[in-house]
Every structure is written in C-alpha cells, then in structure tokens.
Design a protein around this motif. Sequence first.
Motif, PDB file in Angstrom:
ATOM      1  N   ILE A 162       0.835  -1.204   0.000  1.00 26.48           N
ATOM      2  CA  ILE A 162       0.000   0.000   0.000  1.00 26.48           C
ATOM      3  C   ILE A 162       0.871   1.256   0.000  1.00 26.48           C
ATOM      4  N   ASN A 163       0.276   2.327  -0.469  1.00 31.13           N
ATOM      5  CA  ASN A 163       0.971   3.618  -0.498  1.00 31.13           C
ATOM      6  C   ASN A 163      -0.083   4.717  -0.520  1.00 31.13           C
ATOM      7  N   SER A 164       0.380   5.937  -0.346  1.00 28.17           N
ATOM      8  CA  SER A 164      -0.502   7.083  -0.563  1.00 28.17           C
ATOM      9  C   SER A 164       0.161   8.003  -1.573  1.00 28.17           C
ATOM     10  N   LEU A 165      -0.630   8.480  -2.521  1.00 32.50           N
ATOM     11  CA  LEU A 165      -0.077   9.374  -3.549  1.00 32.50           C
ATOM     12  C   LEU A 165      -0.431  10.826  -3.287  1.00 32.50           C
ATOM     13  N   ILE A 222       7.236   9.863  -1.142  1.00 29.46           N
ATOM     14  CA  ILE A 222       6.051  10.736  -1.137  1.00 29.46           C
ATOM     15  C   ILE A 222       5.423  10.778   0.252  1.00 29.46           C
ATOM     16  N   LEU A 223       5.628   9.711   1.009  1.00 31.97           N
ATOM     17  CA  LEU A 223       5.013   9.661   2.341  1.00 31.97           C
ATOM     18  C   LEU A 223       5.583  10.743   3.262  1.00 31.97           C
ATOM     19  N   CYS A 230      -4.018  14.142   4.106  1.00 27.43           N
ATOM     20  CA  CYS A 230      -3.645  12.883   3.429  1.00 27.43           C
ATOM     21  C   CYS A 230      -2.945  11.941   4.396  1.00 27.43           C
ATOM     22  N   ARG A 231      -2.138  12.516   5.286  1.00 27.86           N
ATOM     23  CA  ARG A 231      -1.446  11.696   6.271  1.00 27.86           C
ATOM     24  C   ARG A 231      -2.474  10.994   7.183  1.00 27.86           C
ATOM     25  N   ALA A 232      -3.454  11.773   7.639  1.00 27.43           N
ATOM     26  CA  ALA A 232      -4.488  11.212   8.523  1.00 27.43           C
ATOM     27  C   ALA A 232      -5.281  10.129   7.794  1.00 27.43           C
ATOM     28  N   HIS A 233      -5.583  10.396   6.522  1.00 26.60           N
ATOM     29  CA  HIS A 233      -6.335   9.418   5.727  1.00 26.60           C
ATOM     30  C   HIS A 233      -5.567   8.095   5.662  1.00 26.60           C
ATOM     31  N   PHE A 234      -4.282   8.199   5.356  1.00 24.02           N
ATOM     32  CA  PHE A 234      -3.448   7.000   5.225  1.00 24.02           C
ATOM     33  C   PHE A 234      -3.350   6.256   6.559  1.00 24.02           C
ATOM     34  N   GLU A 235      -3.186   7.019   7.639  1.00 27.21           N
ATOM     35  CA  GLU A 235      -3.108   6.389   8.968  1.00 27.21           C
ATOM     36  C   GLU A 235      -4.386   5.610   9.260  1.00 27.21           C
ATOM     37  N   ASN A 236      -5.510   6.207   8.888  1.00 28.36           N
ATOM     38  CA  ASN A 236      -6.792   5.550   9.150  1.00 28.36           C
ATOM     39  C   ASN A 236      -6.975   4.284   8.316  1.00 28.36           C
ATOM     40  N   ASN A 251       4.829   0.608   0.608  1.00 24.95           N
ATOM     41  CA  ASN A 251       5.757   0.710  -0.529  1.00 24.95           C
ATOM     42  C   ASN A 251       5.610   2.089  -1.146  1.00 24.95           C
ATOM     43  N   HIS A 252       6.535   2.984  -0.786  1.00 26.79           N
ATOM     44  CA  HIS A 252       6.358   4.379  -1.229  1.00 26.79           C
ATOM     45  C   HIS A 252       6.630   4.564  -2.722  1.00 26.79           C
ATOM     46  N   ARG A 253       7.093   3.482  -3.393  1.00 25.99           N
ATOM     47  CA  ARG A 253       7.320   3.592  -4.840  1.00 25.99           C
ATOM     48  C   ARG A 253       6.123   3.073  -5.654  1.00 25.99           C
TER      49      ARG A 253
END
Length: 424
Positions: A162-165, A222-223, A230-236, A251-253
């Motif tokens: 998983i990652n966040s863009l 990107i993280l 976006c950080r809060a979304h990813f944490e959730n 996986n930040h790539r």
Amino acid sequence: MFKLVRGFKDILPADTALWQHVEGIVRELLEDFGFSELRIPILEQTELFARSIGASTDIVEKEMYTFTDRGGASLTLRPEATASVVRSYIEHQLYAKDPVRKLYTIGPMFRRERPQKGRYRQFYQINAEVFGLHDPRVDAELILLLMTFIDRLELSGIMLHINSLGCPECRPRFKDALKSFLAGRSEQFCSDCLRRRHENPLRIFDCKVPACKEATMEAPSILDDLCEACRAHFENVKRSLDGFEIPYQINHRLVRGLDYYTRTTFEVLADALGAQDAVAGGGRYDGLVKALGGPDQPGVGFAIGVDRLMELLAGRAQSFQKRPHLYIAALGPNTQERAFEWVQDLRKNKVRTEMDFQDRSLKSQMRRANKLGAGYALIVGERELDEGAAVLRNMTTKEEEGIPLDDLVGLVVKKIKPSTAGSR
Ligand code: ATP
Ligand code: MG
C-alpha cells in the motif's frame, strides 16, 4: 490455417469451468458487500481514456488499440474499466438519486503490450468501484473484500503493498522534490522517464526498465511530503487494515500505471507469478469524476487480473470440470429409443445424463462412460427391456443394482441426486 492474433488467446473448455467458479465466488462476495453489476461496452471514444488515464502513461502513449470508425470518430478498445464506469456514472446520472454507488464489472481489456507470460493483449479483469465516499474505512473495506476473495480461493504467497499518492495540495511539493532528485541523474534513466520527468516525474516509479527501477531506490518518499489530511487518511486506512488483521507492506514507490490516483494506492502481488507478479491493483481517484465532467464525487476501486489468477489456480482446473451424473449404455435400437426419452426426462430433473447414439458394443459404451467421468452408468439391453429392469452401476464402487423400468426416472433421480447434489 488461421491462427490466433498474437497476444490473444482462447479459453478452452478444459479451463472455463474454473473461470466460472472464480467468477461465481467474486460475484457472490461483491454482492454481499453491496455492489451491483454494471455492464459497459468494450469501445469508447479515445478521448475518454486519454483524459482519464493520462497522456504521458505507457497505456495512452503506446498500448491502446485505437482506430478510426467509418464515420470518422476515433474509438479505442478499453484498456481498463474505471474510465468507462465513471463515464457511465456521469452519463446516466447515477449520482442523482444517491451519489454513493458501488459498482462492479467483469470483462476483457485490451492493451498492445509485448506478449509474454502473464501479459496478454486481451486479458480479463474484475473491477469494483465505490463512488461518493471520502471515508478511509471505505478504502480499507475494499481491500478487505479483495483479500477475502484471495482467501476464498485458498491462495498463498500473496502480499499486499500500500501507499498514498497524496492530493493536489501536497503532490506538487513531492513532484518538485522528485524533479530535483532527477536533475542530476539523467544518465541513469531511460528515454521515456527523461521525456516525462518535467510533466509527470512520478512515472519513473512505474517504469519496468531494470536500470530505472534500480535508480529509483534512493528517490525521496512521497510519504514524507503528505499534507496533514492525506497523512491522517493514510493512517486511518492502515488502522482499519490492522483491525481486519490484514498484513501489508508500505511501498512508497507504488504509483500504478494510471495518472488519476490520489491518496490510497495498493497492489496485490503473488510470489509464484515471477516477473508479472501483480494480480490486482487499485486506489482512490477523488478528482476523476469531476475531471470527466461529472459532479465533485470521490471514487475508489480495484481491478483484479483474472488471467494471472487463473495461472495461480491452474492445477485445479480439472476438478471443476462438469461431469455427467449418469451415462446410459443402451444396446439395440428399441432400447436406444427408450434411453433417448429417459435422457430428456432426467435432464428435466437436473440429472446430467449422456447416452451413446451409435449403438456401439457395451464395452465401448462403458469405456466412454469412464472417459466422461460419469458417476453412474445405467446398462440396458433388449433383454433388460423384456425383463423390465435395468442395471445401475456406481462407477466408483462398481456396485450394481436393478432398477425397475416402470418408474426408472423417478428411482434414478432419487438414487443419484442426493449423493451428487452440488458435485461436479
Ligand atoms: P503490470 O504492472 O503488471 O503491468 P498494471 O499496473 O498495468 O500491471 P492494472 O492496470 O492496474 O495493471 O490492471 C490490474 C491488473 O490487471 C494487474 O494487476 C494484472 O493482474 C492485470 N493485467 C494488467 N495488464 C495485463 C496484461 N497485459 N495481461 C494480463 N493481465 C494484465
Ligand atoms: Mg501494465
């Protein structure tokens, strides 16, 4: 002799039962999670894909099957489903009554890639999309659905990445960081990466060239640049996945091959597949519906690559093939006449029945019953016809018993159906 077009394939009868089984499992699961099926065409206006997938992606730059229709319109065989699903959501105003929509679709996609193991020019996807919800639990629930499906297929050696863009607020910052990273390293990247680095530097992470993959190892993450939301979304999302006890790797790539993603992206990888190891991928695309002319509604979805899934399940194809419950070995013209009626009556009662139409010897008919894998054989010749009873043989135990002809269909149904219900 005519041959398949390169990169295309036939799915043969030996395999279709397994395909049906897998599709059956996923349909049931999707419907349990509240999804409804949407059937969309395989052709769309070219512009739909160019606008949604992104002009500087591999798909749009070099993989689409695009042609000019006799009326002059530029049309494209769909390379993926999300664009079409969004088009349909907007065109039919599916959002009007309720913007929250959960839709799925199953069907072929077309990409002119280099054919190789796990990579075809026509391949099949199962797609699921959720519209109208920003909540990170929706992303996690979608991943849960995907992993439950994998579980039901009893697959092992599976990993979730998983990652966040990020979003339009924080991603530009990261793009700048990436551009600076690339500035001093032009000799390490391929011409595609270099060409796209100004417009779309994130594409370097999706490049399949080994040297480019190597060169991104030290790229910024990107993280580190996500905005607070976006950080809060990813944490959730992660918290929900932890709650479901779904293991994942960050996986930040992981950027995926389509430009429309925002925030959560994910991919499911299978060890056993080798180089083309992604069986499914997806993510959130909050800006896409609006960008294609619809209301400002968020979306999140995934696509499962069915062909690669089938490769993982290949050893099981045989056990899903449908076999006859009963084979009627009828000897002599009068018996064949009666058998033909029984076959039809038994089928009306859902007993899968076959017979011989060539009035061959008992031996060759029994050989055929074996070859078809029939559960039972009903043996009846002119003598049995006279005596009023046929012989029913269990092909596994070889046990035999007499079945009176006057209620043959009723007795056979009673005898065979309970033990074969649900069997193949
Ligand atoms: P890959 O990185 O392997 O090229 P992708 O990121 O292009 O995959 P998506 O567009 O996300 O793939 O499609 C989702 C799934 O569809 C993939 O995980 C894969 O299982 C399958 N898939 C994609 N392209 C092909 C293809 N050419 N042949 C067979 N399956 C494919
Ligand atoms: Mg690809």
